[in-house]
Write a protein that holds these residues in place. Sequence first.
Motif, mmCIF file in Angstrom:
data_model
loop_
_atom_site.group_PDB
_atom_site.id
_atom_site.type_symbol
_atom_site.label_atom_id
_atom_site.label_comp_id
_atom_site.label_asym_id
_atom_site.label_seq_id
_atom_site.Cartn_x
_atom_site.Cartn_y
_atom_site.Cartn_z
ATOM 1 N N MET A 1 0.848 -1.178 0.000
ATOM 2 C CA MET A 1 0.000 0.000 0.000
ATOM 3 C C MET A 1 0.892 1.239 0.000
ATOM 4 S SD MET A 1 -3.262 1.101 0.192
ATOM 5 C CE MET A 1 -3.998 -0.490 0.440
ATOM 6 N N ILE A 2 0.593 2.187 -0.864
ATOM 7 C CA ILE A 2 1.331 3.434 -0.958
ATOM 8 C C ILE A 2 0.468 4.553 -0.373
ATOM 9 C CG2 ILE A 2 2.381 5.107 -2.522
ATOM 10 C CD1 ILE A 2 2.821 2.736 -4.449
ATOM 11 N N THR A 3 1.091 5.379 0.445
ATOM 12 C CA THR A 3 0.387 6.509 1.051
ATOM 13 C C THR A 3 0.971 7.799 0.523
ATOM 14 O OG1 THR A 3 -0.042 5.260 3.075
ATOM 15 C CG2 THR A 3 -0.192 7.664 3.224
ATOM 16 N N ALA A 4 0.098 8.709 0.131
ATOM 17 C CA ALA A 4 0.520 10.052 -0.276
ATOM 18 C C ALA A 4 -0.255 11.053 0.564
ATOM 19 C CB ALA A 4 0.247 10.277 -1.754
ATOM 20 N N ILE A 5 0.435 12.121 0.935
ATOM 21 C CA ILE A 5 -0.187 13.207 1.675
ATOM 22 C C ILE A 5 -0.299 14.378 0.705
ATOM 23 C CG2 ILE A 5 0.042 14.826 3.596
ATOM 24 C CD1 ILE A 5 1.804 11.510 3.721
ATOM 25 N N VAL A 6 -1.518 14.847 0.479
ATOM 26 C CA VAL A 6 -1.759 15.901 -0.502
ATOM 27 C C VAL A 6 -2.175 17.171 0.234
ATOM 28 C CG1 VAL A 6 -2.994 16.557 -2.598
ATOM 29 C CG2 VAL A 6 -2.504 14.133 -2.147
ATOM 30 N N ALA B 1 4.751 9.086 1.103
ATOM 31 C CA ALA B 1 5.320 8.587 2.355
ATOM 32 C C ALA B 1 6.203 7.370 2.083
ATOM 33 C CB ALA B 1 4.194 8.215 3.315
ATOM 34 N N PHE B 2 7.339 7.324 2.754
ATOM 35 C CA PHE B 2 8.240 6.170 2.656
ATOM 36 C C PHE B 2 7.933 5.123 3.710
ATOM 37 C CE2 PHE B 2 11.403 9.403 0.969
ATOM 38 C CZ PHE B 2 11.210 9.043 -0.342
ATOM 39 N N LYS B 3 7.723 5.562 4.941
ATOM 40 C CA LYS B 3 7.529 4.643 6.053
ATOM 41 C C LYS B 3 6.573 5.277 7.046
ATOM 42 C CE LYS B 3 10.226 2.219 9.585
ATOM 43 N NZ LYS B 3 9.865 0.851 9.470
ATOM 44 N N SER B 4 5.792 4.445 7.691
ATOM 45 C CA SER B 4 4.843 4.906 8.691
ATOM 46 C C SER B 4 5.383 4.585 10.084
ATOM 47 C CB SER B 4 3.503 4.200 8.482
ATOM 48 O OG SER B 4 2.638 4.481 9.547
ATOM 49 N N TYR B 5 5.277 5.538 10.982
ATOM 50 C CA TYR B 5 5.691 5.331 12.369
ATOM 51 C C TYR B 5 4.486 5.568 13.263
ATOM 52 C CZ TYR B 5 10.427 5.801 10.563
ATOM 53 O OH TYR B 5 11.579 5.642 9.852
ATOM 54 N N ALA B 6 4.197 4.591 14.092
ATOM 55 C CA ALA B 6 3.125 4.732 15.068
ATOM 56 C C ALA B 6 3.755 4.996 16.431
ATOM 57 C CB ALA B 6 2.272 3.464 15.115
ATOM 58 N N ARG B 7 2.974 5.474 17.352
ATOM 59 C CA ARG B 7 3.484 5.766 18.693
ATOM 60 C C ARG B 7 4.207 4.558 19.285
ATOM 61 N NH1 ARG B 7 1.149 9.565 22.568
ATOM 62 N NH2 ARG B 7 2.238 9.258 24.497
ATOM 63 N N ALA B 8 3.633 3.375 19.164
ATOM 64 C CA ALA B 8 4.248 2.161 19.698
ATOM 65 C C ALA B 8 5.585 1.887 19.028
ATOM 66 C CB ALA B 8 3.306 0.970 19.529
#
Length: 91
Positions: free
Chosen positions: A1-6, A74-81
Amino acid sequence: MITAIVMIHAEAARIPETAQALADLEGVAEVYSCAGDVDLIAVVRVRDHEQIAEVVTQRINKTAGVLRTDTHIAFKSYARADVEAGFSIGE
């Protein structure tokens, strides 16, 4: 899945209607109204880069009220955990 922020600049008088129209588009996962340099931020989630191009250029940019966009992939997603685990010392 690819995420883009627009990042979206929109007509001030049409922000609520534009935000809802964007949220209803296929490929758009979330839309936020915000303060700052842009009026709206859309999160696009698709399977491949070609779909990002389609969602942004064929759907978002053609939505009534949208004046200009700036897209970030986005390259990588970081969650709080994830962040907390990175600073954990074997607790």
